[in-house]
Design a protein around this motif. Structure first.
Motif, PDB file in Angstrom:
ATOM      1  N   PRO A   1       0.857  -1.413   0.067  1.00 25.50           N
ATOM      2  CA  PRO A   1      -0.131  -0.190  -0.188  1.00 25.50           C
ATOM      3  C   PRO A   1       1.007   1.532   0.498  1.00 25.50           C
ATOM      4  CG  PRO A   1      -0.899  -1.179   1.273  1.00 25.50           C
ATOM      5  CD  PRO A   1       0.917  -2.649   0.614  1.00 25.50           C
ATOM      6  N   ARG A   2       2.369   1.270   0.463  1.00 26.10           N
ATOM      7  CA  ARG A   2       3.120   2.492   0.412  1.00 26.10           C
ATOM      8  C   ARG A   2       3.396   3.139  -1.015  1.00 26.10           C
ATOM      9  NH1 ARG A   2       8.361   0.768   3.249  1.00 26.10           N
ATOM     10  NH2 ARG A   2       7.412  -0.801   2.364  1.00 26.10           N
ATOM     11  N   ALA A   3       2.849   2.070  -1.867  1.00 17.55           N
ATOM     12  CA  ALA A   3       2.668   2.732  -3.096  1.00 17.55           C
ATOM     13  C   ALA A   3       2.007   4.116  -3.544  1.00 17.55           C
ATOM     14  CB  ALA A   3       3.401   1.399  -4.229  1.00 17.55           C
TER      15      ALA A   3
ATOM     16  N   THR B   1       2.454  13.852  -5.359  1.00 15.05           N
ATOM     17  CA  THR B   1       3.791  13.904  -6.448  1.00 15.05           C
ATOM     18  C   THR B   1       2.837  14.010  -7.741  1.00 15.05           C
ATOM     19  OG1 THR B   1       5.521  12.153  -6.471  1.00 15.05           O
ATOM     20  CG2 THR B   1       6.058  13.652  -4.985  1.00 15.05           C
ATOM     21  N   VAL B   2       2.889  12.638  -8.355  1.00 16.62           N
ATOM     22  CA  VAL B   2       2.365  12.548  -9.378  1.00 16.62           C
ATOM     23  C   VAL B   2       0.659  13.181 -10.143  1.00 16.62           C
ATOM     24  CG1 VAL B   2       1.776  11.015 -11.610  1.00 16.62           C
ATOM     25  CG2 VAL B   2       3.382  10.306  -9.642  1.00 16.62           C
ATOM     26  N   LEU B   3      -0.042  13.441  -9.248  1.00 15.60           N
ATOM     27  CA  LEU B   3      -1.242  13.984  -9.232  1.00 15.60           C
ATOM     28  C   LEU B   3      -1.379  15.670  -9.319  1.00 15.60           C
ATOM     29  CD1 LEU B   3      -4.383  12.118  -7.615  1.00 15.60           C
ATOM     30  CD2 LEU B   3      -3.814  12.885  -9.757  1.00 15.60           C
ATOM     31  N   PRO B   4      -0.489  16.616  -8.691  1.00 19.31           N
ATOM     32  CA  PRO B   4      -0.632  17.676  -9.083  1.00 19.31           C
ATOM     33  C   PRO B   4       0.350  17.791  -9.988  1.00 19.31           C
ATOM     34  CG  PRO B   4       0.968  16.628  -6.772  1.00 19.31           C
ATOM     35  CD  PRO B   4      -0.287  15.520  -7.477  1.00 19.31           C
ATOM     36  N   ALA B   5       1.162  17.233 -10.216  1.00 20.42           N
ATOM     37  CA  ALA B   5       2.893  17.336 -11.545  1.00 20.42           C
ATOM     38  C   ALA B   5       1.709  17.190 -12.974  1.00 20.42           C
ATOM     39  CB  ALA B   5       3.619  16.592 -11.116  1.00 20.42           C
ATOM     40  N   THR B   6       0.663  16.434 -12.910  1.00 23.54           N
ATOM     41  CA  THR B   6       0.738  15.865 -13.784  1.00 23.54           C
ATOM     42  C   THR B   6      -0.699  17.042 -14.905  1.00 23.54           C
ATOM     43  OG1 THR B   6       1.215  13.100 -13.866  1.00 23.54           O
ATOM     44  CG2 THR B   6      -1.166  14.258 -15.287  1.00 23.54           C
ATOM     45  N   LEU B   7      -1.587  16.972 -14.524  1.00 27.11           N
ATOM     46  CA  LEU B   7      -2.841  17.543 -14.033  1.00 27.11           C
ATOM     47  C   LEU B   7      -1.915  19.622 -14.220  1.00 27.11           C
ATOM     48  CD1 LEU B   7      -4.812  17.121 -11.173  1.00 27.11           C
ATOM     49  CD2 LEU B   7      -4.837  16.310 -13.811  1.00 27.11           C
TER      50      LEU B   7
ATOM     51  N   GLY C   1       0.138  13.095 -24.907  1.00 24.66           N
ATOM     52  CA  GLY C   1       1.558  12.791 -24.788  1.00 24.66           C
ATOM     53  C   GLY C   1       2.670  13.290 -24.039  1.00 24.66           C
ATOM     54  N   VAL C   2       2.658  14.771 -24.187  1.00 23.91           N
ATOM     55  CA  VAL C   2       3.804  15.050 -23.342  1.00 23.91           C
ATOM     56  C   VAL C   2       3.237  15.820 -21.707  1.00 23.91           C
ATOM     57  CG1 VAL C   2       5.013  17.383 -22.458  1.00 23.91           C
ATOM     58  CG2 VAL C   2       4.552  16.932 -25.796  1.00 23.91           C
ATOM     59  N   GLY C   3       2.000  15.346 -21.266  1.00 26.81           N
ATOM     60  CA  GLY C   3       1.334  15.220 -20.147  1.00 26.81           C
ATOM     61  C   GLY C   3       1.956  14.516 -19.633  1.00 26.81           C
ATOM     62  N   VAL C   4       1.943  12.775 -20.215  1.00 27.50           N
ATOM     63  CA  VAL C   4       1.591  11.814 -19.804  1.00 27.50           C
ATOM     64  C   VAL C   4       2.935  11.296 -19.758  1.00 27.50           C
ATOM     65  CG1 VAL C   4       1.093   9.260 -20.120  1.00 27.50           C
ATOM     66  CG2 VAL C   4      -0.931  11.049 -20.749  1.00 27.50           C
ATOM     67  N   ALA C   5       4.375  11.669 -20.763  1.00 30.15           N
ATOM     68  CA  ALA C   5       5.462  10.800 -20.511  1.00 30.15           C
ATOM     69  C   ALA C   5       5.743  11.860 -19.345  1.00 30.15           C
ATOM     70  CB  ALA C   5       5.565  12.019 -21.621  1.00 30.15           C
ATOM     71  N   PHE C   6       5.750  13.038 -19.022  1.00 31.52           N
ATOM     72  CA  PHE C   6       5.973  14.041 -17.600  1.00 31.52           C
ATOM     73  C   PHE C   6       6.005  12.904 -16.652  1.00 31.52           C
ATOM     74  CE2 PHE C   6       5.736  16.961 -14.805  1.00 31.52           C
ATOM     75  CZ  PHE C   6       7.176  17.549 -14.374  1.00 31.52           C
ATOM     76  N   SER C   7       4.521  13.172 -16.245  1.00 40.53           N
ATOM     77  CA  SER C   7       4.262  12.329 -15.176  1.00 40.53           C
ATOM     78  C   SER C   7       4.627  10.440 -14.984  1.00 40.53           C
ATOM     79  CB  SER C   7       2.647  12.641 -15.571  1.00 40.53           C
ATOM     80  OG  SER C   7       1.913  10.955 -14.175  1.00 40.53           O
ATOM     81  N   ALA C   8       4.622  10.696 -16.052  1.00 39.81           N
ATOM     82  CA  ALA C   8       5.537   9.159 -15.955  1.00 39.81           C
ATOM     83  C   ALA C   8       6.988   8.936 -15.247  1.00 39.81           C
ATOM     84  CB  ALA C   8       5.899   7.981 -17.092  1.00 39.81           C
ATOM     85  N   ALA C   9       7.634  10.110 -15.934  1.00 44.03           N
ATOM     86  CA  ALA C   9       9.530  10.854 -15.050  1.00 44.03           C
ATOM     87  C   ALA C   9       9.116  11.559 -14.052  1.00 44.03           C
ATOM     88  CB  ALA C   9       9.889  11.586 -16.112  1.00 44.03           C
TER      89      ALA C   9
ATOM     90  N   THR D   1      10.741   9.113 -10.682  1.00 40.87           N
ATOM     91  CA  THR D   1      11.899  10.488  -9.870  1.00 40.87           C
ATOM     92  C   THR D   1      11.953   9.372  -8.866  1.00 40.87           C
ATOM     93  OG1 THR D   1      12.427  11.329 -11.487  1.00 40.87           O
ATOM     94  CG2 THR D   1      12.896  12.136  -9.831  1.00 40.87           C
ATOM     95  N   THR D   2       9.903  10.130  -8.036  1.00 39.96           N
ATOM     96  CA  THR D   2       9.963   9.925  -7.193  1.00 39.96           C
ATOM     97  C   THR D   2      10.153   8.392  -6.526  1.00 39.96           C
ATOM     98  OG1 THR D   2       7.642  11.744  -7.342  1.00 39.96           O
ATOM     99  CG2 THR D   2       7.694  10.582  -5.639  1.00 39.96           C
ATOM    100  N   THR D   3      10.232   7.606  -6.599  1.00 41.53           N
ATOM    101  CA  THR D   3      10.563   6.094  -6.655  1.00 41.53           C
ATOM    102  C   THR D   3      11.668   5.609  -6.211  1.00 41.53           C
ATOM    103  OG1 THR D   3       8.519   5.067  -7.985  1.00 41.53           O
ATOM    104  CG2 THR D   3       9.952   3.331  -7.654  1.00 41.53           C
TER     105      THR D   3
END
Length: 647
Positions: A48-50, A56-62, A87-95, A99-101
């Motif tokens: 569950p810690r995942a 960080t991903v949610l606000p950065a992606t939006l 595509g740009v937004g999703v790629a940034f979200s994955a990055a 990084t956070t992981t």
């Protein structure tokens, strides 16, 4: 079903719709992350810690979605450019996820961001395309089904524009290119005309849209001839020149005009012939507000005269052309003096003063009463204006040492059967005699047939009758006329005048004559109507009636351009010179004196006899129909041949 869910949302404010999109994307981001973890672990029992990564991903992606304009884009107009932003937004979200992981040491396999990227891209982009298609299908339900003729770049751009149109629903492409036939372009089949025509009734095709802005008039005529048997409306894109210079948009469809079908592809003007009598000179156009006069003025402006004097007896016509040309000169930043003069060509003093005041060097004399039935009913005024007005202007031109005088004549001057044509032949005789008597002013005449779309011509009348539901009126089934577009006629007039040596009668190549009844039928079909003749046994079996009304006074079945059969060629392929009989100046003046006396006494019968005695070829086709003159016996108080009308 999907539209039923979206219908309440469609009525919300833009802010509310954006909020819904943000909420929807938040759910998609969380769902795609969860799905990526499940796919990687192949079970739902992961640490569950995942889920901490979403902080960080949610606000950065939006934030990236918003900066890329994804929430400013209207969903029903979602485009491929918007998909790039996704595509740009999703790629940034994955990055950010990766990084956070790594930074926090979260229990997330390295492959999860990759799976997450693929899932989120498909989810965000795919759902928006699905919503766009749902909106599109509902918009198409009540639109008119159409076919696009031309599957090239213009046709494809038109299809894209029509996909968001509330008016038309494109169902197929038609193209004569065999390499395209049988293919599918953006979901629409490309068919040969024969195959597509069989589908018109089945698919309910109501209009064919021509997406061929670079095609020639000949090519468009071939297509229209093929469509003639189908009760479909034909519309076309603007010309390529208008599309390139920004005057028109690819989505601006208009009814195809009969002018485009009858008019020929013009021969490019010869630059030195266009400029010779105009560039840097003071030019006068009489009848400047008329159909030919106004187009002459437009083309004269293009050749940059020093000064252009507009002369017309109609205040409104003069105001209109002066206003138009003033704006044109301002827009192009041209150094041309534009002078509006209100005057009749019969006003001898004002004409002389105008030529002297503005030092006129070239005159284009287009002022005339030209409508056959009206001149038949007002013979004296027709003779005064067309003949004596020309004589007054010609005399003044010689006195003022004008260099060039070009008379705009007509095919109706050839073996005329009406007073209008006869008056224009007399005007030619005036110019021929003036040319032979002096060498100061170079006189020439340019003779041509009907121009398409001129005031009072048949095409505007047919258009009004069709719009009113009919009937379309034609005087005779066999009547035909020569036709030319106004711009082509004006350009040829200017070029012909530049080739004049003195006394020349130029004849423009008008092509083949056109039967007026065929024009009426074709115009009806271009409007998607099936015409029928009122006097046929099949009367009433079509959409709009064609009524045969009978020839009007003085009207000919067939027009000619030459009196003789000995035309000579010139430097221009569409300009010939005719060799016609003429009068000496003394013979002309004797004839004009007699004509003026008959005009002063309103003796129309005498006028007719005098014109017939001159080398005009005048052969009246019927009785005199002048509204003022009457053959009734005069009384003691009324001059002979005057008919008193009580008001």
């Amino acid at each position: 079903m999907l539209f039923g869910i979206l219908a309440p949302i469609a009525g919300l404010s833009r802010t509310a719709k954006r909020s819904i999109q943000v909420l929807f994307d938040t759910i998609l981001i969380a769902a795609c992350f969860g799905a990526a973890m499940v796919l990687r672990h192949e079970h739902f029992a992961f640490d569950p810690r995942a889920w901490i990564v979403l902080a960080t991903v949610l606000p950065a992606t939006l934030y990236v979605f918003a900066r890329k304009g994804l929430y400013r884009a209207v969903v029903r107009f979602f485009s491929h450019q918007a998909l790039i932003a996704v595509g740009v937004g999703v790629a940034f979200s994955a990055a950010v996820m990766l990084t956070t992981t790594l930074t926090l040491g979260l229990p997330i396999p390295i492959s999860v961001p990759v799976i997450y990227f693929a899932l989120l891209f498909l989810a965000v982009g795919g759902t928006r395309f699905a919503f766009r298609q749902a909106y599109g299908r509902t918009a198409k339900d009540d639109r008119d089904p159409v076919a696009i003729y031309g599957a090239g770049e213009s046709g494809r751009q038109l299809l894209h524009a029509l996909n968001h149109s509330p008016e038309y629903r494109p169902l197929m492409f038609i193209d004569d290119d065999r390499s395209l036939q049988g293919r599918t372009i953006f979901g629409l089949p490309v068919m040969a005309y024969e195959e597509a025509a069989e589908q018109f009734d089945k698919c309910g095709i109501e209009a064919v849209l021509l997406a061929m802005p670079s095609s020639t008039r000949k090519e468009r005529r071939v297509i229209i001839d093929k469509l003639a048997s189908k009760a479909v409306e034909v519309k076309t894109l603007p010309g390529m020149a208008d599309l390139i210079n920004g005057k028109a948009q690819i989505s601006e469809l208009r009814n195809i005009s009969i002018e485009e079908l009858l008019g020929r592809d013009p021969v490019p003007p010869v630059p030195h012939l266009m400029q010779s009598n105009i560039r840097g000179k003071s030019v006068l156009v009489t009848g400047a507000g008329g159909s030919i006069g106004s187009e002459l003025c437009r083309q004269i402006i293009d050749q940059q005269p020093k000064q252009l004097v507009l002369l017309d007896v109609s205040e409104f016509a003069l105001y209109s052309i002066h206003d138009e040309l003033s704006q044109l000169i301002t827009d192009r930043n041209l150094d041309i003096a534009l002078v509006p003069v209100i005057s009749s060509v019969q006003n001898e003093g004002r004409i002389a003063a105008t030529l002297n005041t503005f030092s006129i060097q070239t005159i284009y004399h287009a002022a005339a009463y030209k409508h056959v039935p009206l001149v038949e009913m007002n013979v004296v005024e027709g003779i005064r204006n067309n003949v004596f007005g020309t004589k007054i202007l010609a005399d003044a031109a010689v006195t003022a040492k004008v260099e060039n005088f070009i008379l705009i004549s007509t095919d109706k001057a050839v073996r005329p059967t009406n007073f209008m044509g006869a008056s224009k032949r007399l005007a030619e005789l005036v110019c021929q005699a003036m040319a032979a008597a002096q060498s100061t002013t170079r006189f020439s005449m340019v003779r041509f047939g009907n121009v398409l779309g001129s005031s009072g011509s048949v095409i505007p009348r047919f258009t009004k009758q069709i719009e009113a539901g009919g009937p379309i009126t034609v005087t005779h089934r066999d009547i035909n006329r020569f036709f030319m577009t106004i711009p082509e006629a004006a350009a040829l007039v200017i070029q012909a005048g530049s080739m004049a040596k003195g006394g020349d009668v130029f004849v423009l190549d008008m092509g083949q004559p056109v039967k007026i009844v065929d024009m009426a039928v074709q115009m009806a079909r271009l409007h998607g109507l099936v015409p029928y003749f009122e006097d046929d046994d099949t009367s009433g079996t079509g959409d709009i009636a064609i009524r045969i009304t009978g020839l009007r006074p003085g009207e000919k079945l067939y027009e000619e351009l030459l009196i003789g059969d000995n035309p000579s060629g010139t430097a221009h392929p569409r300009i010939m010179t005719a060799h016609e009989k003429q009068l000496s100046k003394s013979e002309l003046e004797l004839l004009l004196d007699q004509l003026m006396l008959a005009c002063k006494t309103f003796d129309v019968e005498r006028l007719r006899d005098l014109i017939q005695s001159a080398p005009t070829g005048f052969n009246p086709s019927g009785d005199i129909t002048d509204l003022i003159w009457s053959p009734a016996k005069p009384d003691k108080s009324t001059p002979s041949h005057l008919k008193v009308i009580s008001v």
